[in-house]
Design an enzyme around this catalytic site. Structure first.
Site, PDB file in Angstrom:
ATOM      1  N   THR A  32       0.834  -1.152   0.084  1.00 40.69           N
ATOM      2  CA  THR A  32       0.059  -0.181   0.148  1.00 40.69           C
ATOM      3  C   THR A  32       0.856   1.397  -0.065  1.00 40.69           C
ATOM      4  OG1 THR A  32      -1.390   1.281   1.423  1.00 40.69           O
ATOM      5  CG2 THR A  32      -0.057  -0.360   2.440  1.00 40.69           C
ATOM      6  N   ASP A  33       0.267   2.530  -0.610  1.00 37.70           N
ATOM      7  CA  ASP A  33       1.070   3.694  -0.482  1.00 37.70           C
ATOM      8  C   ASP A  33       1.185   3.980   0.816  1.00 37.70           C
ATOM      9  OD1 ASP A  33      -1.648   4.383   0.125  1.00 37.70           O
ATOM     10  OD2 ASP A  33      -1.752   6.039  -1.450  1.00 37.70           O
ATOM     11  N   GLU A  34       0.603   3.501   1.972  1.00 38.65           N
ATOM     12  CA  GLU A  34       0.485   4.108   3.174  1.00 38.65           C
ATOM     13  C   GLU A  34       1.861   3.587   4.054  1.00 38.65           C
ATOM     14  OE1 GLU A  34      -3.243   3.671   5.444  1.00 38.65           O
ATOM     15  OE2 GLU A  34      -4.484   3.497   3.941  1.00 38.65           O
TER      16      GLU A  34
ATOM     17  N   TYR B  34      -1.309  -0.267  11.210  1.00 35.71           N
ATOM     18  CA  TYR B  34      -1.497  -0.965   9.996  1.00 35.71           C
ATOM     19  C   TYR B  34      -0.436  -0.855   9.085  1.00 35.71           C
ATOM     20  CZ  TYR B  34      -3.372  -1.513   5.147  1.00 35.71           C
ATOM     21  OH  TYR B  34      -3.373  -1.610   3.712  1.00 35.71           O
TER      22      TYR B  34
ATOM     23  N   LYS C  27       2.344  -3.426   7.159  1.00 36.97           N
ATOM     24  CA  LYS C  27       2.580  -3.608   6.008  1.00 36.97           C
ATOM     25  C   LYS C  27       4.181  -3.167   5.586  1.00 36.97           C
ATOM     26  CE  LYS C  27       0.161  -4.662   2.954  1.00 36.97           C
ATOM     27  NZ  LYS C  27      -0.532  -6.063   2.442  1.00 36.97           N
TER      28      LYS C  27
END
Ligand code: NAD
Ligand code: TYD
Length: 340
Positions: free
Chosen positions: A125-127, A153, A157
């Site tokens: 994810t870009d997060e 989260y 990741k």
């Protein structure tokens, strides 16, 4: 025929991935492997099960079960979607996030190594990049942006990203990583912004907008993400990371306005500003020029049309989301929004 193990295939993006490959008649067999947590729903793929799509219920942390599945079905590629995926839940408790997103990824990597898997694609994810300033539209996340995750989260990741990278450098495992922006579309679990707001409005309930509502996300239609994942699986270079994004930055307020307009609901009556999410990342924006340049992928759907398709899907599939919203979900909703 190539057999792909698709972890998390009963979730939002995993099920759309399986659906897309079946629809396009791709010459692959798909083993949909899923623990069926609160977010996994066999109804998302039950109409697809048969010779081409096989379902196996299992936990990615369960080495024996994964190894047996890989051997029984002659799996040669793994596309790894399975994760705990909701930031707000990771703030309420990060244990399951570390277990599935970190330990589960490590278990799969070890199995990919011992079973000589030909390709292992990790859906990230870009997060993992953290947050961007809102007053610098010229700055976006590139694949070289340092990983600076801010939520439990995204931290879990990012740990997965690091393990994938390490297995490439240490063992030469044939890995690929994608880092995508926020998705929307059919089968999206109604705890996330767009499906929560659409279904609340269908129930004539208010929608809870965090903070000042000016946080920015880069929204991509889920089918475009799935197409990007398959493109990377087929043509990506091992050890590389590919950013995937919609070039479609919007504030949560803008998203809310569009949904309200589509659903004929007035702002004043239906929007409730609530206490902000702790550590709420201000802005995500993806530079997806690498995947376009190297692999020729770009989004095919425009937001204006695809959001209408999405809202219509929730209108046509009321039973799907009503069943979810009437179960354990209610307890989560009460905990999450009671004191805000
Ligand atoms: P989701 O929560 O809808 O689905 C996750 C699926 O994984 C569920 O079916 C769940 O049952 C399954 N699962 C969870 N733990 C498991 C375990 N231990 N073993 C086996 N299965 C397990 O999530 P999603 O939105 O479909 O996201 C899929 C992947 O894409 C995740 O890795 C997420 O980080 C990534 N991603 C999501 C977005 C987004 O906007 N939703 C954007 C970029 C990347
Ligand atoms: P979400 O769908 O949870 O995705 P993520 O946090 O992974 O980007 O949230 C998208 C944006 O919407 C995020 O800025 C938080 C905000 N949001 C609300 O304002 N209200 C809500 O009830 C939810 C779930 C999210």
């Amino acid at each position: 025929m190539t057999t792909i193990l698709v972890t998390g295939a009963a979730g939002f993006i995993g099920s759309n991935f399986v659906r897309l490959l079946v629809k396009r008649k791709e010459p692959v067999r798909l083993v949909a492997f899923d623990k069926l947590t609160y977010a996994g729903n066999l109804a998302n793929i039950s109409d697809l099960l048969g010779d081409q799509v096989i379902f196996v219920k299992g936990d990615i942390c369960d080495t024996d079960k994964v190894v047996r599945t890989v051997r029984d079905y002659h799996v040669s590629q793994i596309v790894h979607f399975a994760a705990e995926s909701h930031v707000d839940r990771s703030i309420l408790g990060s244990g399951p996030f570390v277990q599935t997103n970190v330990v589960g990824t490590q278990v799969l990597l070890d199995i990919a190594k011992s079973e000589r898997i030909e390709k292992f694609l990790y859906v990230s994810t870009d997060e993992v990049y953290g947050t961007l300033p809102e007053d610098r539209p010229d700055i976006k996340f590139t694949e070289e942006t340092p990983l600076q995750p801010n939520s439990p989260y995204s931290a879990s990741k990012a740990a997965g990203d690091c393990l994938v990278r390490a297995y490439f450098h240490t063992f030469g495992l044939p890995v690929l990583t994608t880092r995508c922006s926020n998705n929307y579309g059919p089968y999206h679990f109604p705890e996330k912004l767009i499906p929560l707001f659409v279904t609340n409005l269908m129930e004539n309930k208010q929608v809870p907008l965090y903070g000042d509502g000016k946080n920015i996300r880069d929204w991509l239609y889920v089918e475009d993400h799935c197409d990007a994942v398959y493109t990377v699986l087929q043509k990506g270079r091992f050890g590389e990371v590919y950013n995937v994004g919609g070039n479609n930055e919007m504030t949560n307020r803008q998203i809310t306005e569009i949904i309200l307009r589509e659903m004929n609901k007035p702002w004043d009556k239906f929007v409730r500003y609530v206490q902000d999410r702790p550590g709420h990342d201000r802005r995500y924006a993806i530079d997806a020029s690498k995947i376009k340049r190297e692999l020729g992928w770009e989004p095919k759907h425009r937001f204006e049309q695809a959001i209408k398709t999405t809202i219509q899907w929730y209108r046509d599939n009321e039973k799907w989301w009503r069943d979810i919203k009437s179960g354990d979900y209610l307890k989560y909703y009460e905990t999450q929004y009671a004191h805000r």
